[in-house]
Design an enzyme around this catalytic site. Sequence first.
Site, short mmCIF file in Angstrom:
data_model
loop_
_atom_site.label_atom_id
_atom_site.label_comp_id
_atom_site.label_asym_id
_atom_site.label_seq_id
_atom_site.Cartn_x
_atom_site.Cartn_y
_atom_site.Cartn_z
N TRP A 1 -0.97 -4.29 1.02
CA TRP A 1 -0.51 -2.96 1.45
C TRP A 1 -0.32 -2.02 0.26
O TRP A 1 -0.18 -0.82 0.41
CB TRP A 1 0.78 -3.06 2.27
CG TRP A 1 2.02 -3.46 1.50
CD1 TRP A 1 2.13 -4.46 0.58
CD2 TRP A 1 3.33 -2.87 1.58
NE1 TRP A 1 3.42 -4.55 0.10
CE2 TRP A 1 4.18 -3.59 0.69
CE3 TRP A 1 3.88 -1.83 2.31
CZ2 TRP A 1 5.53 -3.27 0.52
CZ3 TRP A 1 5.22 -1.52 2.14
CH2 TRP A 1 6.04 -2.23 1.26
N ASP A 2 -0.33 -2.61 -0.95
CA ASP A 2 -0.16 -1.83 -2.17
C ASP A 2 -1.10 -0.62 -2.21
O ASP A 2 -0.73 0.46 -2.66
CB ASP A 2 -0.47 -2.70 -3.40
CG ASP A 2 0.37 -3.97 -3.48
OD1 ASP A 2 0.69 -4.53 -2.43
OD2 ASP A 2 0.67 -4.42 -4.60
N GLU B 1 10.59 -9.85 0.97
CA GLU B 1 10.08 -11.16 1.39
C GLU B 1 11.08 -12.29 1.26
O GLU B 1 10.81 -13.41 1.70
CB GLU B 1 8.82 -11.49 0.57
CG GLU B 1 7.67 -10.55 0.84
CD GLU B 1 6.49 -10.79 -0.09
OE1 GLU B 1 6.68 -11.36 -1.17
OE2 GLU B 1 5.37 -10.38 0.28
N LYS C 1 14.67 -8.50 -2.37
CA LYS C 1 13.65 -8.50 -3.42
C LYS C 1 13.26 -7.09 -3.83
O LYS C 1 13.10 -6.77 -5.00
CB LYS C 1 12.43 -9.25 -2.91
CG LYS C 1 11.28 -9.31 -3.90
CD LYS C 1 10.09 -10.07 -3.35
CE LYS C 1 8.99 -10.21 -4.39
NZ LYS C 1 7.79 -10.83 -3.86
N GLN C 2 13.04 -6.23 -2.83
CA GLN C 2 12.48 -4.91 -3.12
C GLN C 2 12.89 -3.92 -2.04
O GLN C 2 13.43 -4.32 -1.00
CB GLN C 2 10.96 -5.01 -3.19
CG GLN C 2 10.29 -5.37 -1.89
CD GLN C 2 8.86 -5.88 -2.10
OE1 GLN C 2 8.66 -7.04 -2.41
NE2 GLN C 2 7.89 -5.00 -1.94
C1 BGC Z 1 5.41 -8.09 -3.09
C2 BGC Z 1 4.50 -7.49 -2.05
C3 BGC Z 1 3.23 -7.01 -2.73
C4 BGC Z 1 2.59 -8.14 -3.50
C5 BGC Z 1 1.37 -7.68 -4.28
C6 BGC Z 1 4.69 -9.19 -3.82
O1 BGC Z 1 5.48 -9.69 -4.83
O2 BGC Z 1 6.57 -8.58 -2.49
O3 BGC Z 1 5.13 -6.42 -1.40
O4 BGC Z 1 2.35 -6.52 -1.78
O5 BGC Z 1 3.51 -8.67 -4.42
O6 BGC Z 1 1.71 -6.70 -5.21
#
Ligand code: BGC
Length: 699
Positions: free
Chosen positions: A294-295, A436, A549-550
């Site tokens: 999704w980045d 996540e 996490k984010q």
């Molecule tokens: C993140 C995801 C991201 C992926 C690739 C993961 O660590 O949690 O949101 O899409 O890395 O960058």
Amino acid sequence: MDRVIRRTGWDKDSTTDNGNRFLTANGYMGIRGTLPEYGRNELAAINLAGLYHKVGNGWRESLNAPNPLYVLHRVDGVACTPGVMPYASHEQALDITRGLHTRSTVFDLCVLRDERFCSMDNPHLLCLRSELTGIRGAADTDARTDSDIWEIYGPHYNHVESGADKGVIWVLAQTDTGQQVAVARRGTLAEDAESRVYTCCAAIYTSLDCQNPLAAAIRALDDADYDILRRAHTAAWAALWQCAEVSIDGDPFAEEALNYSLYHLLSIAPRHAASLSVPARGLSGQTYKGAVFWDTEMFMLDFYLAVQPQAARACVRYRIDTLQGALDKAAEYGYRGAFYAWESQEGGFDACSDYNVTDVFTGRPVRTYFRDRQYHITAAVVYGLMKYTRWTKDMSLLLDGGYEVLAQSARFYLSLLWQKPGSRTYQILGAVGPDEYHEKVDNNAYTNEMARWTLLTAAEVLAEMKGSHPAAYAALEQKIGFERELPLYKRASARLKEKKPGKDGLIEQFDGYFALEDVSVDTVRGRLMDPREYWGGANGVAAHTRVIKQADVIAMLYMLRGRYAGKTTRANYDYYEPRTEHGSSLSACMYALAACMMERPDAAYPLFMKSAAADLAGGGKQWAGLVYIGGTHPAAAGGAYMTFLYGFLGLEIRQGLPVLHPRLPEGWKSASCKIQLGGFEYTLKAKADGSRTAIKAPL
Ligand code: BGC
């Protein structure tokens, strides 16, 4: 602009970071920023876009090509490389204005200078010039195509042959599933008593490009001349920067970091292809399997729309062309419609494994739910498609498969909803949101709201389609029979459970989140027994706490801005930011954007810098459990650009025109950039006193 990123001195431990920091790429390939005499042990790689292969039970990953630019000089039998031959000085540099990688080392027995680029003018070509001067001893040069390449889950090539043809040395590497990578090079060595100059032009073609990649690679070198190719390459970079460069008067560090981020985004943009997207680690290697996440839609597309619309188009086209993969994935899980791949490879194949992390202590694979439960990926695809359409006003992608993506995406969310017996409310159960670390959660606010947005958008856009493109509408109806579902989109969006702001303004990230242990990020970090331990999953240190996490709720507040009151953003920012590990490079920029929405540019600034300098500074997380996750961070680069454009300049598009609402961080006297919009190029400029201009010029 004349900008060079330099690192002086040499230390073995910086090799991996430098490989990312000094990456040169052209969308077709990425050459890691390693020294020309480096090989697999130093993670040297030429990573190829869009070509994937799997060996045995290993992960399916992108392919690296044999390296035709390998060169090692020796003097009196001693290798001219730091760590072997004593040296007085060493510098590695990247000229981001011209896309040139250089090194300069003053050894005890000679001086070595080299320059390397992968052509921005012709995506198949890559060149190197290596000059050894002041030689004190007997010199020899080993220049070859290094086929002993770095691979994470290789070896991918089961058949490698080589040969020579009219001064061109070639290697043809083949996989057991028929992919071919052809690498040809023409090298010349000019020498006299005190110096040797090795010049090499090389070409790479693969079976994705044509029937006979070997013939194409050899032919590409027919008239190859280093200086001519270099001129075409630097001219192509100059043309890119003409629109892409940003200026920040009063903050040279931020200006450098942001332009460096844009260098990376420009380098990996799929300019040469009609339908190709950008992997999460760019073209810096096989980390994350070279897959698209999704980045791209949520973090990179804004930059491409503003300065490289054809690259934006290729990324969106890629999702339309991979719809079948999304339909197959939905069917695999018993859903309907389009469930897009979490880690998308060609054809929309989901490379994400069910065991995507390895436990540090036992070495055992850990069951993760990224693939099967990050339902928000489908919304991201629709978000990207609509962002493209609204920004460019180009309806052609919608008409050529995009409408179908919308209908199939809405259908997917319809099939995902769960209704408790006796209740009118729909729920999305067992999701994994952007955070996540908390898996299989019910009613993740981000997921529910993005699903609602998708359903509403599909309802609105498909209803418009009936009036504006009746023939296409009828054809789509005949193909997939969606019309009777249209009223359901609206009903579902009205009934889908909303995580409403409480009295204190807080939105609970998912059902039960507020009942989790409330401890600081540092406390959770302090519980780690190994720094590489995975924080999430069933047994992770964060899983039973409120540490995330984010950006999750905050990402939602930014993506769906305009729907929430300013006080909601403030309350949630103040609550969630201290509880966020920022364990993903996608996190800081979302908080930076939210801080700007709250008119707090100074709070945004360090988060913006963290994103902009992610690869310049290096370091960062290299491991998730026992899985190597290092590489470049293009989503952070894109997020930094978004913060600059929408946050600090405060860009909004009103009636097709750019309107600025500047909120510059302290010390910035002015900030400016160019964007392409509605067939014009606008030069946007905002000053510290709040004044702003948007000067329009024809493209
Ligand atoms: C993140 C995801 C991201 C992926 C690739 C993961 O660590 O949690 O949101 O899409 O890395 O960058």
